[in-house]
Scaffold this active site. Structure first.
Site, mmCIF file in Angstrom:
data_model
loop_
_atom_site.group_PDB
_atom_site.id
_atom_site.type_symbol
_atom_site.label_atom_id
_atom_site.label_comp_id
_atom_site.label_asym_id
_atom_site.label_seq_id
_atom_site.Cartn_x
_atom_site.Cartn_y
_atom_site.Cartn_z
ATOM 1 N N CYS A 229 -2.505 3.866 -2.798
ATOM 2 C CA CYS A 229 -3.118 4.717 -1.769
ATOM 3 C C CYS A 229 -3.607 6.047 -2.339
ATOM 4 C CB CYS A 229 -2.178 4.932 -0.592
ATOM 5 S SG CYS A 229 -0.768 5.991 -0.907
ATOM 6 N N HIS A 278 2.227 8.082 2.345
ATOM 7 C CA HIS A 278 0.982 7.312 2.446
ATOM 8 C C HIS A 278 -0.089 8.223 3.058
ATOM 9 C CE1 HIS A 278 -1.345 3.593 2.433
ATOM 10 N NE2 HIS A 278 -1.850 3.973 3.593
ATOM 11 N N HIS A 290 -8.059 3.628 4.000
ATOM 12 C CA HIS A 290 -6.937 3.803 3.076
ATOM 13 C C HIS A 290 -6.771 2.541 2.239
ATOM 14 C CE1 HIS A 290 -3.770 1.314 5.314
ATOM 15 N NE2 HIS A 290 -4.897 1.163 5.997
#
Length: 317
Positions: A229, A278, A290
């Protein structure tokens, strides 16, 4: 677009360089490696100001001409990049001719950015890119509009010469280099033009991010062959001349907290561990893009039953 042929010129050595049809000085960007009548006229102007010191104007844009352009730019108080583009010609008092002499029409640039191109891309934008690469001496093969291995290698060759990430993907940073623009963002002056530039950068980052949809998730991945990520965020920003930290936690610390995210802001979530673990790029309307561990690069809904309870907040870089 101009037709390109190869010619040989002497200026302290023998060179193979792109030769472009004659045009008025100022209607095309001139850079190292070109052999053209406009270059000779540029050399004459630089010589009259004491910057071009070679004994004769050759028409070949080599290291001596590049240094002369840099010296002129420094004296004129403009960006010093050794490339004679619109800003340099304006400082010389030169008004450009028709934009039809450029690789693509527009604001005097060689090539217009219409979206990131990569292996598998097809269409007129690929043809224009291939023509531009070929004209600059980076062999993209036949300008057939198909972004294959040869075009990817030509992009990498150009990127290496330009000193930018050599990944074979033609994104905003590569187009800026093709157009002779600096890829290092200058300091903000607080003017209204900065706001427009920032907005343009945000859209370019989002465009880069969207072009990577479908890229698989790879732990520790930082390239289009696979992202985690934070590697995905770092790559999308780097392709647009912005350096950001490597991990979600350090990105979160570097960002300025905002109560309501705007397009291009980062949104942070708490997933496998406490604290920000994240993150993605906010697209508006509750959506963000993402690199998910189970989905790869994809667009998700912040209001979903999974992401909503894990949302920590937004930040702006």
């Amino acid at each position: 677009m101009k037709k390109v042929a190869l010619s040989v010129a002497l200026a302290g050595g023998v060179f193979l360089a792109p030769q472009v049809a004659d045009a008025a000085l100022g209607d095309q960007t001139l850079r190292e490696g070109m052999n053209h009548g406009d270059v000779k006229e540029l050399q004459d102007r630089l010589s009259s100001e004491g910057h071009f010191t070679y004994h004769t104007s050759t028409g070949y844009f080599g290291s001596i001409t590049r240094q002369a352009v840099r010296d002129f730019q420094r004296d004129a108080g403009i960006d010093v990049d050794g490339i004679a583009g619109p800003q340099t010609f304006n400082a010389m008092g030169v008004s450009g001719g028709s934009s039809s002499s450029n690789v693509s029409s527009g604001s005097g640039d060689w090539i217009t950015y219409n979206g990131t191109l990569r292996s598998g891309s097809r269409g007129a934008s690929v043809t224009t890119l291939q023509d531009a690469l070929n004209s600059l001496g980076h062999n993209a093969g036949s300008a057939d509009g198909v972004f294959g291995p040869k075009t990817a290698e030509a992009v990498r060759s150009f990127q290496r010469d330009a000193g930018i990430t050599a990944d074979g993907i033609a994104g905003p940073q590569t187009y800026k280099a093709l157009n002779g623009e600096t890829v290092v963002k200058s300091e903000s002056t607080g003017s209204s033009s900065d706001s427009g530039s920032a907005s343009s950068t945000v859209e370019s980052i989002i465009s880069t991010a969207k072009s990577l949809e479908g890229t698989p998730y790879v732990w520790g991945g930082t390239s289009p062959s696979g992202f985690d990520c934070s590697g995905f965020l770092q790559y999308a920003f780097a392709q647009n001349g912005k350096s950001i930290p490597r991990t979600v936690a350090t990105i979160h610390d570097a960002a300025t907290s905002v109560s309501t995210p705007q397009r291009g802001d980062l949104v942070f979530f708490e997933t496998y561990t406490s604290g920000p673990s994240h993150a993605g790029i906010y697209l508006g309307d509750g959506k963000f893009i993402h690199a998910g561990s189970s989905t790869g690069v994809t667009i998700a809904d912040m209001n979903s039953s999974y992401w909503s309870p894990r949302y920590l907040g937004a930040g702006r870089l």
